[in-house]
Design an enzyme around this catalytic site. Structure first.
Site, PDB file in Angstrom:
ATOM      1  CB  SER A  40      -0.887  -0.023   1.249  1.00  0.00           C
ATOM      2  OG  SER A  40      -1.329   1.268   1.533  1.00  0.00           O
ATOM      3  CB  ALA A  51      24.264  -0.217   8.220  1.00  0.00           C
ATOM      4  CE  LYS A  79      28.483  -1.990   8.715  1.00  0.00           C
ATOM      5  NZ  LYS A  79      27.192  -2.395   9.260  1.00  0.00           N
ATOM      6  CB  THR A 339      21.441  -8.421  12.835  1.00  0.00           C
ATOM      7  OG1 THR A 339      20.832  -7.656  13.875  1.00  0.00           O
ATOM      8  CG2 THR A 339      22.874  -8.699  13.202  1.00  0.00           C
ATOM      9  CB  ILE A 341      18.935  -6.296   5.796  1.00  0.00           C
ATOM     10  CG1 ILE A 341      18.143  -4.983   5.866  1.00  0.00           C
ATOM     11  CG2 ILE A 341      19.095  -6.777   4.357  1.00  0.00           C
ATOM     12  CD1 ILE A 341      18.820  -3.785   5.225  1.00  0.00           C
TER      13      ILE A 341
HETATM   14  C1  LIG Z   1      15.447   2.710  13.623  1.00  0.00           C
HETATM   15  C2  LIG Z   1      15.725   1.538  12.747  1.00  0.00           C
HETATM   16  C3  LIG Z   1      16.978   1.411  12.137  1.00  0.00           C
HETATM   17  C4  LIG Z   1      17.267   0.290  11.353  1.00  0.00           C
HETATM   18  N1  LIG Z   1      18.507   0.135  10.804  1.00  0.00           N
HETATM   19  C5  LIG Z   1      18.819  -1.016  10.173  1.00  0.00           C
HETATM   20  C6  LIG Z   1      20.111  -1.244   9.640  1.00  0.00           C
HETATM   21  O1  LIG Z   1      20.995  -0.383   9.681  1.00  0.00           O
HETATM   22  N2  LIG Z   1      20.355  -2.430   9.059  1.00  0.00           N
HETATM   23  C7  LIG Z   1      19.413  -3.415   8.970  1.00  0.00           C
HETATM   24  O2  LIG Z   1      19.704  -4.513   8.484  1.00  0.00           O
HETATM   25  N3  LIG Z   1      18.155  -3.184   9.395  1.00  0.00           N
HETATM   26  C8  LIG Z   1      17.843  -2.042   9.999  1.00  0.00           C
HETATM   27  N4  LIG Z   1      16.567  -1.829  10.437  1.00  0.00           N
HETATM   28  C9  LIG Z   1      15.533  -2.797  10.113  1.00  0.00           C
HETATM   29  C10 LIG Z   1      15.033  -2.538   8.693  1.00  0.00           C
HETATM   30  O3  LIG Z   1      14.607  -1.203   8.560  1.00  0.00           O
HETATM   31  C11 LIG Z   1      13.863  -3.460   8.359  1.00  0.00           C
HETATM   32  O4  LIG Z   1      14.206  -4.766   8.705  1.00  0.00           O
HETATM   33  C12 LIG Z   1      13.558  -3.396   6.891  1.00  0.00           C
HETATM   34  O5  LIG Z   1      13.330  -2.090   6.479  1.00  0.00           O
HETATM   35  C13 LIG Z   1      12.364  -4.247   6.559  1.00  0.00           C
HETATM   36  O6  LIG Z   1      11.164  -3.657   6.923  1.00  0.00           O
HETATM   37  P1  LIG Z   1       9.836  -4.405   6.507  1.00  0.00           P
HETATM   38  O7  LIG Z   1       9.848  -4.627   5.046  1.00  0.00           O
HETATM   39  O8  LIG Z   1       9.678  -5.596   7.385  1.00  0.00           O
HETATM   40  O9  LIG Z   1       8.682  -3.396   6.937  1.00  0.00           O
HETATM   41  P2  LIG Z   1       8.192  -2.009   6.285  1.00  0.00           P
HETATM   42  O10 LIG Z   1       9.261  -1.255   5.634  1.00  0.00           O
HETATM   43  O11 LIG Z   1       7.427  -1.325   7.388  1.00  0.00           O
HETATM   44  O12 LIG Z   1       7.168  -2.442   5.162  1.00  0.00           O
HETATM   45  C14 LIG Z   1       5.868  -2.853   5.465  1.00  0.00           C
HETATM   46  C15 LIG Z   1       5.091  -3.007   4.175  1.00  0.00           C
HETATM   47  O13 LIG Z   1       3.794  -3.538   4.469  1.00  0.00           O
HETATM   48  C16 LIG Z   1       2.822  -2.784   3.791  1.00  0.00           C
HETATM   49  N5  LIG Z   1       1.555  -2.860   4.522  1.00  0.00           N
HETATM   50  C17 LIG Z   1       1.345  -2.756   5.860  1.00  0.00           C
HETATM   51  N6  LIG Z   1       0.023  -2.854   6.132  1.00  0.00           N
HETATM   52  C18 LIG Z   1      -0.597  -3.044   4.937  1.00  0.00           C
HETATM   53  C19 LIG Z   1      -1.958  -3.199   4.549  1.00  0.00           C
HETATM   54  N7  LIG Z   1      -2.958  -3.173   5.424  1.00  0.00           N
HETATM   55  N8  LIG Z   1      -2.231  -3.353   3.249  1.00  0.00           N
HETATM   56  C20 LIG Z   1      -1.246  -3.373   2.307  1.00  0.00           C
HETATM   57  N9  LIG Z   1       0.056  -3.225   2.625  1.00  0.00           N
HETATM   58  C21 LIG Z   1       0.366  -3.058   3.919  1.00  0.00           C
HETATM   59  C22 LIG Z   1       3.400  -1.389   3.703  1.00  0.00           C
HETATM   60  O14 LIG Z   1       2.807  -0.661   2.666  1.00  0.00           O
HETATM   61  C23 LIG Z   1       4.861  -1.715   3.407  1.00  0.00           C
HETATM   62  O15 LIG Z   1       5.002  -1.942   2.019  1.00  0.00           O
HETATM   63  C24 LIG Z   1      16.263  -0.697  11.179  1.00  0.00           C
HETATM   64  C25 LIG Z   1      14.999  -0.529  11.747  1.00  0.00           C
HETATM   65  C26 LIG Z   1      14.732   0.552  12.527  1.00  0.00           C
HETATM   66  C27 LIG Z   1      13.362   0.692  13.143  1.00  0.00           C
END
Ligand SMILES: Cc1cc2nc3c(=O)[nH]c(=O)nc-3n(C[C@H](O)[C@H](O)[C@H](O)COP(=O)(O)OP(=O)(O)OC[C@H]3O[C@@H](n4cnc5c(N)ncnc54)[C@H](O)[C@@H]3O)c2cc1C
Length: 492
Positions: A40, A51, A79, A339, A341
């Site tokens: 979405s 990172a 890195k 960690t 990713i």
């Molecule tokens: C402060 C912080 C720093 C970080 N730094 C690092 C780092 O340096 N290195 C590292 O490896 N990791 C890091 N991470 C972790 C990393 O950001 C995440 O693991 C990575 O971005 C994956 O996120 P995600 O895809 O799980 O979730 P999100 O990016 O939140 O994606 C969620 C997805 O679900 C969709 N979605 C949700 N609800 C609905 C719905 N109802 N209908 C349709 N779609 C929906 C959204 O649209 C989106 O596309 C960090 C995290 C945080 C919080």
């Protein structure tokens, strides 16, 4: 009949986790599966996570990703490790590099010989024997073919998702833009049957992968899987993030700099720098955190500060019924060792290896869950080590970290290291001995004893062995390009 019972894979969420899962499944098993990803635009992605650790390169090789294409598309940089500043004591600094330290024998790892030398008054610093560490400190870089460096990347999280989306769509993944408003379960088994979108569209599947971020729309809001909260060990629960203009040379490492109630990161990309302050709301208010972050910036700001809330811990099951969770929906360990990713890239790799072609079974899911949970426990312990092993007593936050109880598994590691300088990489564990060693010593743990292999070698011979090794590393680093000029030449 081909006997295949699971063919329709539905990925909910298009953040980094969702697109990594889509790219890997479509590249490796594409013709056998029918893969749909729902995301979405209104909800968006968390947009941090810039990172990585070297396993990202294994994942890219596995997907046949061209390194130059990837770096150009994501404003990526190289890195070589993480510089930890003020962790053991204010004013301290150490590097957790991705390198191998010294040359080990089957009798004992290298550091035991070095410790013997130190006890006799020579041998220099442990880091003198690590190529990646010396290259990082000198701001130098070369790719593995030329220099034998072990490295990872920094990149733009949003652009990385777009890059993986392109690969996925080229490999046949169907993308649907829309908001999931209801998750339909089978009335008896509770298995997920379909996702209902606000548009009225219904997306049916055999296997669902929840990548919906912290909320865990499928794994938690629907299946009520449960969450194990690790706040008592890792109390950080907020981050405020902001991007700044690039300034000064692009360092080939991440910086993790402590403050009174946590730490802040600095991640250099080609075109900008990512900055963030990680803290516990029990010790620091959001306003104070924002002010501290803004006060620490060394270049003009490109974005408004953004607050992100999280709870450190893990979902009780990674695979529940016909739903697997990857990314933030599966749990979160704060980003200190970059960690997250890795954890979903290894998660989808494991899914490909254990893909339930012949139907979903509890036995298979339990096996998957055990592998995931054991790995995560060890990552958790490694991150807790940075807080527990500190001599800081200059703020309530740090005093509480020193005094806190820790998992028995970590207490055991610390005890064995302090007694005998023994560190290890367990089966299935991410971090190598070199990582444990650099962090344990860097944080100020002092082993009382070590293996006596070093006493078997005559002093003159040992001195020559060590000085040849460190001068060889110095020569190799002197011959490398600066990170920035290497990037320019490599990316054209
Ligand atoms: C402060 C912080 C720093 C970080 N730094 C690092 C780092 O340096 N290195 C590292 O490896 N990791 C890091 N991470 C972790 C990393 O950001 C995440 O693991 C990575 O971005 C994956 O996120 P995600 O895809 O799980 O979730 P999100 O990016 O939140 O994606 C969620 C997805 O679900 C969709 N979605 C949700 N609800 C609905 C719905 N109802 N209908 C349709 N779609 C929906 C959204 O649209 C989106 O596309 C960090 C995290 C945080 C919080």
């Amino acid at each position: 009949m081909d006997g295949q019972q699971v063919r329709r894979v539905v990925i909910a969420g298009g953040g980094t986790a969702g697109w990594c899962a889509a790219a890997a499944l479509s590249r490796m098993l594409g013709p056998l599966l029918d893969i749909t990803l729902v995301e979405s635009d209104d909800i968006g992605i968390v947009g941090v996570g810039e990172a990585t650790i070297p396993t990202v390169r294994t994942f890219h090789n596995f997907l046949n990703i061209n390194e130059r294409d990837f770096l150009r598309a994501t404003n990526g940089t190289f890195k070589l490790g993480i510089a930890f500043e003020n962790w053991g004591r204010p004013g301290d600094r150490y590097m957790h590099s991705f390198g191998t330290v010294g040359r080990s024998t089957w009798v004992a790892p290298f550091h035991h010989v070095w410790m013997q030398a130190k006890s006799e008054g020579y041998g220099g610093k442990l880091g003198d024997y690590c190529l990646e560490l010396q290259a990082a400190e000198a701001g130098k870089f070369q790719t593995s073919d030329q220099g034998g460096l072990n490295y990872a990347y920094h990149f733009d999280a949003g652009l990385y998702g777009q890059f993986l989306r392109k690969i996925s769509e080229q490999s046949g993944v169907r993308r649907i833009e829309g908001k999931i408003s209801r998750v339909e379960q089978h009335p008896e088994s509770g298995f997920i049957h379909a996702l209902h979108l606000e548009s009225g569209e219904v997306v049916e599947g055999d296997l669902f992968i929840d990548c919906t971020g912290f909320r865990g729309l499928l794994i938690e809001e629907t299946l009520k899987t449960g969450y194990e909260d690790w706040t008592h060990w890792l109390p950080m629960n907020r981050a405020v993030a902001v991007q700044t203009q690039a300034q000064g040379p692009i360092q080939p490492y991440t910086r993790a700099i402590t403050h009174d109630a946590g730490w802040r990161w600095r991640i250099p990309l080609q075109n900008r720098v990512g900055n963030g302050l990680v803290y516990s709301s029990e010790y620091l208010s959001d306003d104070a955190a924002r002010d501290q972050l803004l006060g620490s910036l060394d270049a003009p700001r490109l974005t408004e500060p953004r607050l992100i809330r999280f709870v450190t811990g893990r979902r009780l099951k990674t695979w529940n019924k016909n739903c697997l969770t990857l990314g933030l929906s599966s749990g979160f360990i704060e980003p200190l060792e970059s960690t997250s990713i890795h954890l979903f890239q290894i998660g989808v790799t494991r899914l490909i290896q254990l893909f339930p072609f012949n139907g979903i079974s509890d036995a298979l899911a339990n096996h998957f869950n055990k592998l995931a949970s054991d790995e995560l426990d060890m990552v958790r312990d490694f991150v807790i080590l940075h807080y527990k092993a500190t001599q800081r007593d200059d703020s309530p936050f740090w005093r509480d970290r020193r005094a806190m109880s820790i998992p028995d598994s970590l207490a055991h590691r610390i005890q064995v290291f302090e007694e005998n300088a023994v560190a290890w990489q367990a089966s299935g564990e991410l971090f190598r001995i070199d990582s444990w060693l650099q962090v344990m010593l860097g944080q100020g743990l002092q082993p009382r004893g070590w293996h006596h292999l070093g006493r078997m070698i005559k002093r003159a011979q040992a001195e020559k062995f060590l000085s040849d090794m460190s001068s060889g590393i110095d020569r190799a680093v002197a011959g490398m390009a600066t990170h920035e000029s290497f990037l320019r030449q490599y990316l054209g």
